[in-house]
Design an enzyme around this catalytic site. Structure first.
Site, PDB file in Angstrom:
ATOM      1  N   ASP A  94      48.857  41.935 130.989  1.00 57.36           N
ATOM      2  CA  ASP A  94      47.953  42.724 130.159  1.00 57.36           C
ATOM      3  C   ASP A  94      46.654  41.940 130.221  1.00 57.36           C
ATOM      4  O   ASP A  94      46.542  40.868 129.614  1.00 57.36           O
ATOM      5  CB  ASP A  94      48.452  42.804 128.717  1.00 57.36           C
ATOM      6  CG  ASP A  94      47.515  43.656 127.881  1.00 57.36           C
ATOM      7  OD1 ASP A  94      46.296  43.524 128.046  1.00 57.36           O
ATOM      8  OD2 ASP A  94      47.991  44.456 127.063  1.00 57.36           O
ATOM      9  N   HIS A  95      45.690  42.440 130.981  1.00 58.18           N
ATOM     10  CA  HIS A  95      44.544  41.572 131.274  1.00 58.18           C
ATOM     11  C   HIS A  95      43.744  41.216 130.023  1.00 58.18           C
ATOM     12  O   HIS A  95      42.991  40.250 130.011  1.00 58.18           O
ATOM     13  CB  HIS A  95      43.668  42.158 132.390  1.00 58.18           C
ATOM     14  CG  HIS A  95      42.752  43.252 131.954  1.00 58.18           C
ATOM     15  ND1 HIS A  95      43.160  44.551 131.811  1.00 58.18           N
ATOM     16  CD2 HIS A  95      41.433  43.245 131.640  1.00 58.18           C
ATOM     17  CE1 HIS A  95      42.134  45.289 131.424  1.00 58.18           C
ATOM     18  NE2 HIS A  95      41.075  44.522 131.316  1.00 58.18           N
TER      19      HIS A  95
ATOM     20  N   HIS B  60      46.793  46.988 125.402  1.00 57.62           N
ATOM     21  CA  HIS B  60      45.693  46.099 125.007  1.00 57.62           C
ATOM     22  C   HIS B  60      45.496  46.010 123.484  1.00 57.62           C
ATOM     23  O   HIS B  60      45.427  44.928 122.917  1.00 57.62           O
ATOM     24  CB  HIS B  60      44.378  46.559 125.634  1.00 57.62           C
ATOM     25  CG  HIS B  60      44.435  46.736 127.118  1.00 57.62           C
ATOM     26  ND1 HIS B  60      45.201  45.944 127.935  1.00 57.62           N
ATOM     27  CD2 HIS B  60      43.813  47.617 127.945  1.00 57.62           C
ATOM     28  CE1 HIS B  60      45.047  46.332 129.196  1.00 57.62           C
ATOM     29  NE2 HIS B  60      44.216  47.344 129.221  1.00 57.62           N
TER      30      HIS B  60
HETATM   31  C1  BG6 Z   1      42.364  49.135 131.851  1.00 56.36           C
HETATM   32  C2  BG6 Z   1      42.385  50.619 131.646  1.00 56.36           C
HETATM   33  O1  BG6 Z   1      43.608  48.575 131.557  1.00 56.36           O
HETATM   34  O2  BG6 Z   1      41.390  48.549 131.019  1.00 56.36           O
HETATM   35  C3  BG6 Z   1      41.026  51.212 131.896  1.00 56.36           C
HETATM   36  O3  BG6 Z   1      43.325  51.225 132.499  1.00 56.36           O
HETATM   37  C4  BG6 Z   1      39.976  50.508 131.087  1.00 56.36           C
HETATM   38  O4  BG6 Z   1      40.998  52.605 131.603  1.00 56.36           O
HETATM   39  C5  BG6 Z   1      40.077  48.997 131.283  1.00 56.36           C
HETATM   40  O5  BG6 Z   1      38.701  50.964 131.524  1.00 56.36           O
HETATM   41  C6  BG6 Z   1      39.154  48.267 130.332  1.00 56.36           C
HETATM   42  O6  BG6 Z   1      39.151  46.906 130.665  1.00 56.36           O
HETATM   43  P1  BG6 Z   1      37.897  45.978 130.354  1.00 56.36           P
HETATM   44  O7  BG6 Z   1      38.345  44.616 130.731  1.00 56.36           O
HETATM   45  O8  BG6 Z   1      36.759  46.513 131.163  1.00 56.36           O
HETATM   46  O9  BG6 Z   1      37.655  46.142 128.882  1.00 56.36           O
END
Ligand code: BG6
Length: 496
Positions: free
Chosen positions: A180-181, A243
């Protein structure tokens, strides 16, 4: 500020879906940055694998282009780029047949020096089982093998269980890294440091002192070329199930006994299990779902969701929820969550809103009293701000002012902020699962999410619309206003 590069053991990273969008935008640029910082041991290799019939040479060109597009010019020194490119190899592989697997095995086994092997499945979840089975069939799994998978990890509890099961047939849980980044973001790490490396906050971190918590992940982008994928998931599956709930867990969890991965993950799991179910009786007052229409985002005309998709759909690109945690620490403290695409600004933050002082000793002329709040900004400008009341400096009697104790990382530390993937990709090699979701966490999150979909269906709750470039539909404002509270909206200069 001291920079520390923690050495890792030599490894081979095999990127399935190596020619895809994630590899191009995130995986290759992130691995390049780690290499540029000197963290990749000399013999380590990166092996692209996908169905595309490419040579290693062609893949190196592909990677060169990816770096050109996704790494700033001043971070692409020729010697670093060339060193990185030389690590790249490519094998065409078909997940659904034996094509290419013997070649992949031979390449991987070329160095049988006990190096770590990580297989990153940047492919649709429908292939997780096939690829895992092939890895086993071609004898590519041993104790030093790791598997990295990323969402969508199911679209409900049942499908998530099935995915976990098929992967679990070939890998032990300690070998599976579910990304989960958001957990790799700097401010998220900082939340752990703030909570557990300071004595200051913990005594106040409960319903006696905290009025409520807000978690907002607002994006300005629309669904664009991802419309096909996105329409099947929507904001709830794309953002909330993973997230936003992970952020909620880190705010709400009890202090773990240690920083060990499982100590932290056990505590997060307890939070997920304590979430109060949202039912068809409560959904109308605790949930809002909506889709963006046409509008103006950051001065540019923007299309509506349906224009981009080109067909009818009721998929929500915005969700706001009032979540509650049924335990001693958080009883009666709402966690308001919201996320949406095409909103007024790109901004992700966690707001811990403290309760007001019990009694004011100041005359009316001193100005309004504001409650303390701790605002953790994840993006775009990472910062932690503790809002407090002070006396306005200078003569003129007692005048109160609400000001932030401001820790803006970019300004104070002048650091390049590493992308979340940089940390996570190398944590896989280090075998550190702290920032990855365990199987039972993913399932517990779905167990809370599924009934919300059921409630929406049962009550036929409307999918509202909101203009692109706004903060969502009015119903989202009502969701929190009903409790006499307001969202922490606004640009960087707005009082927060
Ligand atoms: C991803 C989603 O996990 O996270 C995307 O699939 C979203 O829809 C993105 O745009 C948002 O990531 P960050 O790091 O740009 O906030």
């Amino acid at each position: 500020m001291t920079r520390q590069i923690i050495p890792v053991e030599p490894f081979d990273y095999v990127l399935f879906g190596g020619t895809g969008d994630l590899a191009q935008r995130k995986l290759l640029p992130s691995l390049y940055q780690r290499d540029r910082d000197g963290q990749l041991p000399a013999p380590s290799r990166l092996i692209g694998a996908s169905r595309a019939e490419l040579t290693s040479e062609a893949y190196r060109e592909f990677a060169r282009d990816a770096l050109k597009t996704h790494v700033p010019d001043n971070e692409r020194e020729e010697e670093h780029v060339e060193r990185f490119i030389a690590r790249l190899h490519y094998v065409p592989v078909d997940a659904k047949s034996d094509n290419g697997w013997a070649e992949l095995r031979d390449l991987v086994k070329q160095f049988d020096d006990g190096r770590i092997r990580a297989f990153y499945l940047a492919v649709g979840p429908g292939l997780f089982g096939d690829i895992s089975a092939q890895l086993e069939k071609f004898d590519l799994i041993d104790d030093r093998t790791r598997l990295v998978i990323e969402k969508p990890l199911g679209r409900d509890l049942e499908s998530a269980r099935e995915l976990n099961r098929v992967v679990g047939e070939h890998f032990d849980e300690h070998q599976v890294f579910r990304i989960d980044h958001y957990l790799g973001k700097e401010t998220v790490q900082n939340l752990l440091a703030l909570r557990f490396a300071n004595a200051l906050f913990e005594p106040l971190w409960n319903g006696t002192h905290i009025d409520h918590v807000q978690i907002t992940v607002a994006e300005t982008v629309g669904v664009g070329s991802r419309a096909g994928y996105y329409d099947k998931s929507g904001a709830m599956r794309d953002m909330v199930q993973n997230h936003l709930l992970q952020l909620l867990c880190l705010v709400a969890m009890e202090p773990p006994a240690s920083g060990e991965a499982d100590a932290i993950r056990d505590e997060k799991l307890k939070v997920l299990r304590a979430l109060k179910p949202i039912t068809s009786q409560t959904a109308a007052n605790t949930t809002v779902r909506a889709q963006y229409g046409r509008g103006t985002v950051e001065g540019e005309q923007a299309q509506g969701y349906l224009d981009e998709l080109g067909t009818e759909s009721s998929t929500a690109s915005f969700v706001a929820l009032k979540a509650e945690i049924d335990n001693w620490r958080w009883a009666g403290v709402p966690f308001y969550l919201r996320t949406g695409k095409r909103m007024a600004m790109r901004m992700s933050e966690i707001v811990i809103q403290f309760r007001p002082v019990p009694h004011s000793i100041f005359a009316k002329g001193a100005g309004a009293m504001h409650s303390n709040k701790l605002v953790l900004r994840l993006q775009p400008d990472e910062s932690v701000k503790q809002w407090i009341m002070i006396k306005d400096p200078g003569p003129g009697g007692m005048r109160l002012r609400h000001v932030p104790l401001d820790m803006s990382f970019a300004v104070n530390f002048e650091e390049r902020s590493p992308d979340a993937y940089e940390r996570l990709l190398l944590d896989v090699i280090r075998g550190n699962q702290t920032l990855f979701m365990r199987r039972d966490e993913v399932e517990a999150a779905w167990r809370w999410i599924d009934p919300i979909f059921d409630a929406w269906e049962e009550t036929e709750q409307a999918v509202e619309t909101y203009p692109s470039g706004s903060w969502g539909p009015p119903q989202s404002i009502n969701l929190i206003a009903r409790d006499n509270r307001i969202w922490n909206d606004g640009g960087p200069d707005a009082p927060r």
